[in-house]
Design an enzyme around this catalytic site. Structure first.
Site, mmCIF file in Angstrom:
data_model
loop_
_atom_site.group_PDB
_atom_site.id
_atom_site.type_symbol
_atom_site.label_atom_id
_atom_site.label_comp_id
_atom_site.label_asym_id
_atom_site.label_seq_id
_atom_site.Cartn_x
_atom_site.Cartn_y
_atom_site.Cartn_z
ATOM 1 N N ARG A 94 44.502 -26.855 4.522
ATOM 2 C CA ARG A 94 43.477 -26.264 3.910
ATOM 3 C C ARG A 94 42.600 -27.174 4.418
ATOM 4 O O ARG A 94 42.327 -27.835 4.799
ATOM 5 C CB ARG A 94 43.315 -26.231 2.677
ATOM 6 C CG ARG A 94 42.206 -25.053 2.114
ATOM 7 C CD ARG A 94 41.646 -25.802 1.066
ATOM 8 N NE ARG A 94 41.119 -25.238 0.154
ATOM 9 C CZ ARG A 94 41.046 -24.450 -0.886
ATOM 10 N NH1 ARG A 94 42.120 -24.482 -1.836
ATOM 11 N NH2 ARG A 94 40.550 -23.069 -1.243
ATOM 12 N N HIS A 182 36.786 -19.380 -0.396
ATOM 13 C CA HIS A 182 38.239 -19.107 -1.601
ATOM 14 C C HIS A 182 38.451 -17.729 -0.956
ATOM 15 O O HIS A 182 39.184 -17.206 -1.645
ATOM 16 C CB HIS A 182 37.510 -18.365 -2.986
ATOM 17 C CG HIS A 182 37.074 -20.139 -3.835
ATOM 18 N ND1 HIS A 182 35.781 -19.167 -4.270
ATOM 19 C CD2 HIS A 182 37.373 -21.002 -3.590
ATOM 20 C CE1 HIS A 182 35.378 -20.914 -4.730
ATOM 21 N NE2 HIS A 182 36.646 -21.349 -4.764
ATOM 22 N N ARG A 242 28.596 -27.256 -9.103
ATOM 23 C CA ARG A 242 27.257 -27.459 -8.143
ATOM 24 C C ARG A 242 26.761 -26.155 -9.069
ATOM 25 O O ARG A 242 26.540 -25.438 -9.642
ATOM 26 C CB ARG A 242 28.572 -26.662 -6.783
ATOM 27 C CG ARG A 242 28.971 -27.899 -6.020
ATOM 28 C CD ARG A 242 29.954 -26.853 -5.330
ATOM 29 N NE ARG A 242 30.976 -27.079 -5.302
ATOM 30 C CZ ARG A 242 32.219 -26.494 -4.583
ATOM 31 N NH1 ARG A 242 32.141 -25.426 -3.695
ATOM 32 N NH2 ARG A 242 33.402 -26.975 -5.025
#
Ligand code: AMP
Length: 396
Positions: A94, A182, A242
């Site tokens: 990833r 995402h 965040r």
């Protein structure tokens, strides 16, 4: 010897892995999954089979110096020794940011590593950790094919206008634009929509990836047309730690008036904000829910989270010209019944009708009536990495 793919998702002190049997021409089959935690400190390794049975676990002292490199080598040697022999044929990683040049997964070589390193300033808190195991494998297992799979790539279908900031043109030319993140999760959800309702796969769907990181994506016919995250993984919804979207003027105020250094301001926005910042208690939705009745700040953090999700869904509905389905996924989306209920109830004006009983048991369909439908669909980013890795290998 069974050929396997290893899927890696590396964080600052963790390394999550999944091991897939490679089957010619078929979907990769998950066999084992696990993680290393506490790398660089009190490291711990655990691996389970697909039924959740623990197959092995090891803990190390800080003096053992187990970092990402040692963890990876431990995994490779564990694979060659444990029960049936399995031979790693490739590793899929990833990688959070593929920038403008990587619109699809790519076989890693030295020039790819260099180009990915150049993207570190665009994702300073994620990209360096994603690249670390790629470098380790290149050094320690030089012949091992590696494929980088990007969180940004899925959004390359968005229009020029959807990705543009209203900044001077030269900024756009230097890569300052909305990328979106995402993507591996949205890719997975998009790929399974047809199994839930074939009309959704063709229609206008908003996917709510609500985990420690959180964003929304508008899908039309299964491809991304808009998303709430932009240039960095900070934009859009409030997240665990965040901030989500804030007026850029706030950052100048922090720097000029509050005298924070850029690094301090960055730390505030990435690690001290969101659910944690507003509640002053926790970034963990389970903790906030358990305290919401008696702790006004925990309640405010949840209320803000739900309010922002509902407002942004309205914005994505406008981008799509309406909506046929809403999908909840990731840690909060898949597990927090109350967040789903509050969001759907807040969208009654758009024709969504909450099915309370179905929501309590996880659906998958959690709406009633003839309006837009709502669903719970567990995400599977690692399977997308395994699929993409297999497909890149098949094409070489
Ligand atoms: P993720 O980043 O996808 O792993 O999601 C992490 C978030 O999911 C955290 O805020 C957790 O509190 C939340 N979460 C996980 N399980 C549950 C649960 N059973 N109920 C509510 N929230 C949960």
């Amino acid at each position: 010897m069974t050929p396997v793919l290893i899927v890696l998702n590396a964080g600052s002190s963790s390394l999550k892995f999944q091991v897939y049997d490679m089957v010619d021409g078929a979907e990769p089959q998950l066999v084992w999954k696990g993680l290393f935690e506490g790398l660089g400190e009190t490291a711990h390794f655990i691996v389970k089979d697909i039924s959740g049975t623990i197959l092995d676990h090891v803990s190390w002292d800080p003096s053992d110096g187990i970092g990402h490199e040692e963890a990876l080598m431990h995994l490779v040697s564990w694979l060659s020794q444990f029960r049936e022999e399995r031979k790693p044929m490739a590793i899929g990683h990833r990688v959070v940011h593929g920038g403008e040049s990587f619109s699809a997964p790519v076989l890693v070589d030295d020039s790819v590593i260099q180009r990915l390193e150049a993207l570190v300033p665009l994702a300073p808190l994620h990209q360096p950790h994603n690249l670390e195991p790629i470098r380790v494998v290149r050094r320690r297992l030089p012949g091992m094919p590696q494929v980088a799979c990007f969180d940004t790539a899925f959004h390359q279908t968005q229009s020029d206008i959807a990705t543009l900031f209203a900044l001077p043109r030269e900024m756009r030319e230097r890569g300052v634009r909305r990328y979106g993140f995402h993507g591996l999760s949205y890719d997975y959800v998009s790929s399974v929509l047809k199994d839930y309702d074939p009309r959704l796969a063709e229609g206008r769907v908003i996917v709510a990836h609500l985990g420690n990181g959180a964003s929304l994506c508008a899908l039309k016919g299964g491809v991304s047309v808009a998303t709430t995250m932009g240039f960095s993984a900070l934009d859009g919804l409030p997240m665990g730690t965040r901030c989500g979207a804030v007026d850029a003027g706030v950052i100048f105020y922090m720097l000029r008036e509050m005298k924070l250094t850029p690094e301090e301001a960055e730390r505030v926005l990435y690690t001290k904000s969101g659910l944690l910042g507003v509640s002053g208690v926790s970034n963990d939705m389970r903790v906030l829910r358990s305290r919401a009745a008696m702790d006004v700040d925990a309640r405010r953090a949840i209320d803000l989270f739900v309010y922002r999700i509902t407002r942004e869904i309205g914005s994505l509905m406008a981008a799509l010209g309406g909506v046929d389905g809403l999908v909840f996924t990731a840690g909060i989306g898949e597990n927090d019944v109350a967040t789903r209920a509050e969001v759907i109830t807040g969208l009654a004006w758009a024709g969504l009708a909450h099915d309370e009983a179905a929501n309590r048991t996880g659906g998958p369909r959690i709406s009633s009536g003839s309006g837009p439908t709502a669903w719970v669909i567990p995400t599977n980013e690692e399977l997308v990495i395994a699929r993409q890795t297999q497909s890149v290998l098949g094409a070489t």
